[in-house]
Design an enzyme around this catalytic site. Sequence first.
Site, PDB file in Angstrom:
ATOM      1  N   GLY A  26      -9.081  75.593  -3.921  1.00 12.84           N
ATOM      2  CA  GLY A  26     -10.058  74.700  -3.278  1.00 12.84           C
ATOM      3  C   GLY A  26     -10.673  75.250  -1.998  1.00 12.84           C
ATOM      4  O   GLY A  26     -11.575  74.643  -1.440  1.00 12.84           O
ATOM      5  N   GLU A  27     -10.198  76.394  -1.505  1.00  9.81           N
ATOM      6  CA  GLU A  27     -10.686  76.865  -0.200  1.00  9.81           C
ATOM      7  C   GLU A  27     -12.088  77.447  -0.286  1.00  9.81           C
ATOM      8  O   GLU A  27     -12.479  78.027  -1.288  1.00  9.81           O
ATOM      9  CB  GLU A  27      -9.734  77.925   0.391  1.00  9.81           C
ATOM     10  CG  GLU A  27      -8.331  77.434   0.659  1.00  9.81           C
ATOM     11  CD  GLU A  27      -8.252  76.307   1.691  1.00  9.81           C
ATOM     12  OE1 GLU A  27      -9.234  76.077   2.413  1.00  9.81           O
ATOM     13  OE2 GLU A  27      -7.191  75.654   1.749  1.00  9.81           O
ATOM     14  N   ASN A  30     -15.631  80.911   3.680  1.00  6.62           N
ATOM     15  CA  ASN A  30     -15.386  81.512   4.994  1.00  6.62           C
ATOM     16  C   ASN A  30     -13.922  81.527   5.392  1.00  6.62           C
ATOM     17  O   ASN A  30     -13.516  82.373   6.189  1.00  6.62           O
ATOM     18  CB  ASN A  30     -16.271  80.847   6.049  1.00  6.62           C
ATOM     19  CG  ASN A  30     -17.703  81.287   5.840  1.00  6.62           C
ATOM     20  OD1 ASN A  30     -18.042  82.438   6.078  1.00  6.62           O
ATOM     21  ND2 ASN A  30     -18.536  80.391   5.311  1.00  6.62           N
ATOM     22  N   HIS A 262     -25.715  75.398  12.989  1.00 10.53           N
ATOM     23  CA  HIS A 262     -25.083  75.277  11.679  1.00 10.53           C
ATOM     24  C   HIS A 262     -24.719  73.812  11.534  1.00 10.53           C
ATOM     25  O   HIS A 262     -23.812  73.309  12.199  1.00 10.53           O
ATOM     26  CB  HIS A 262     -23.839  76.162  11.557  1.00 10.53           C
ATOM     27  CG  HIS A 262     -23.091  75.847  10.300  1.00 10.53           C
ATOM     28  ND1 HIS A 262     -21.744  75.586  10.270  1.00 10.53           N
ATOM     29  CD2 HIS A 262     -23.533  75.690   9.017  1.00 10.53           C
ATOM     30  CE1 HIS A 262     -21.386  75.300   9.032  1.00 10.53           C
ATOM     31  NE2 HIS A 262     -22.442  75.347   8.256  1.00 10.53           N
TER      32      HIS A 262
END
Length: 398
Positions: A26-27, A30, A262
């Site tokens: 699930g990561e 980045n 961002h």
Amino acid sequence: MLSKVDPEKYSVAKDTRFLLFDVNLGEGFNLRRDVYMRVANTIRLLRLAGENFILVLPAWGGLYHWQRQAVKVPWGEFFDVPSLNRFVPVIELDDFLKIHPTGLIDDVVYLQHYAEGWGTEFVRKFDKRPCMSGEKFYKRNGDFWKGWFYSYDELKAKNFECVSIQGDSATLKDLILKDYKKSKVLFIDRAETILHDNYGDEFYWQARRSMRYSKKLVEAADKFRKEKLSSTDEKDKTLIKENWQDDQPRRNAKGGPFVCTHWRRRDFLRSRKADLPSINGTAIQLVKLTKKYKVKKIFLATDAPDSEVEELRKEIGDAAELFQFKDDRFIDGAIAIIDQWICSHAIYFTGSCESTFSFRIQEDREILGFRPELTFNRMCPDDPATECQQPSKWTIAF
Ligand SMILES: C[C@@H]1O[C@H](OP(=O)(O)OP(=O)(O)OC[C@H]2O[C@@H](n3cnc4c(=O)[nH]c(N)nc43)[C@H](O)[C@@H]2O)[C@@H](O)[C@H](O)[C@@H]1O
């Protein structure tokens, strides 16, 4: 696309060993980049200990956040592989399979925490333990173990076991030296379980500086900067050396005439709602920044749906012009890097609370030589009474 690494070079050495790794499914992109740095440092330490290890770059794919899915994406799509190679020897998975066509892995080591927790003090240690959840992701198929293996059917393993570990890149090195001496092809799963040896030290930054982006993505970002944002490296004082090893510490970057934010949305709105501004609150903060830095342009890096971006544009009105990079020829991960590279060149950057996407931009700005106050900033929630601690200044070390 294959890397320029010559597979022949590796097939000759008898003592060559390969290390593959993966991260919790699930990561995001980045965090995965961060884990690469931890494992690259394990390789560095293994090599110092006399082990001829090469890091096999885990093909990208199946990422939860990518709106348009892609699998088997080589690192060369995103990064400059020869540049990575200047830190530790790396090889693309496709190249590895050319010299090791059986795809046979000797050992899969599934890292996990200790069932009993960390205890009262953090001690570096590792122990083979029963699997807490790892066996859910691997199945025995005849003589071999099968797992996700980046969607490559040809990869399979002889052994699979779980190891509880508490520690860092050096602890993983110790584990490999002690318990996996004979493993020629070793696969470390859940590599995010280990930490950096010393977060922010020179080796952290060497690994990070080696992660130059692919020429194709840098060119696309630089073209956009020049054409839309009047930003070039000469004017912005953001020129870097061809080889990251030749870069010197400096703080003279000026940046292009635009501010960048961002603006993390989507799942972040659920997990970090209290830390993020509303659309109107975002517009107010951005317009203030354009006035402070005397610019009329804002570059927006975001995962927000178009409808939210349009709302933001309306809220900003005539106060400034809002720019986004859009180009369907690039896959999601490539657009993300182009966004990051453009943001890295703004006169001022502000990110989203504790987003690893924002952290990578901060690091690029450190490498480019900006003053920390122009980089380590985040947008605040609307309510002025809410705490809005600014990001830690993880400045570059050489
Ligand atoms: C809530 C948590 O958030 C963590 O995300 P966080 O650190 O922001 O950052 P990432 O781990 O990169 O995950 C966010 C992903 O969303 C997309 N994305 C986010 N912002 C942008 C942007 O400005 N431009 C483009 N082009 N794409 C963006 C991109 O695919 C990126 O890899 C995740 O790692 C965790 O798994 C979890 O979901």
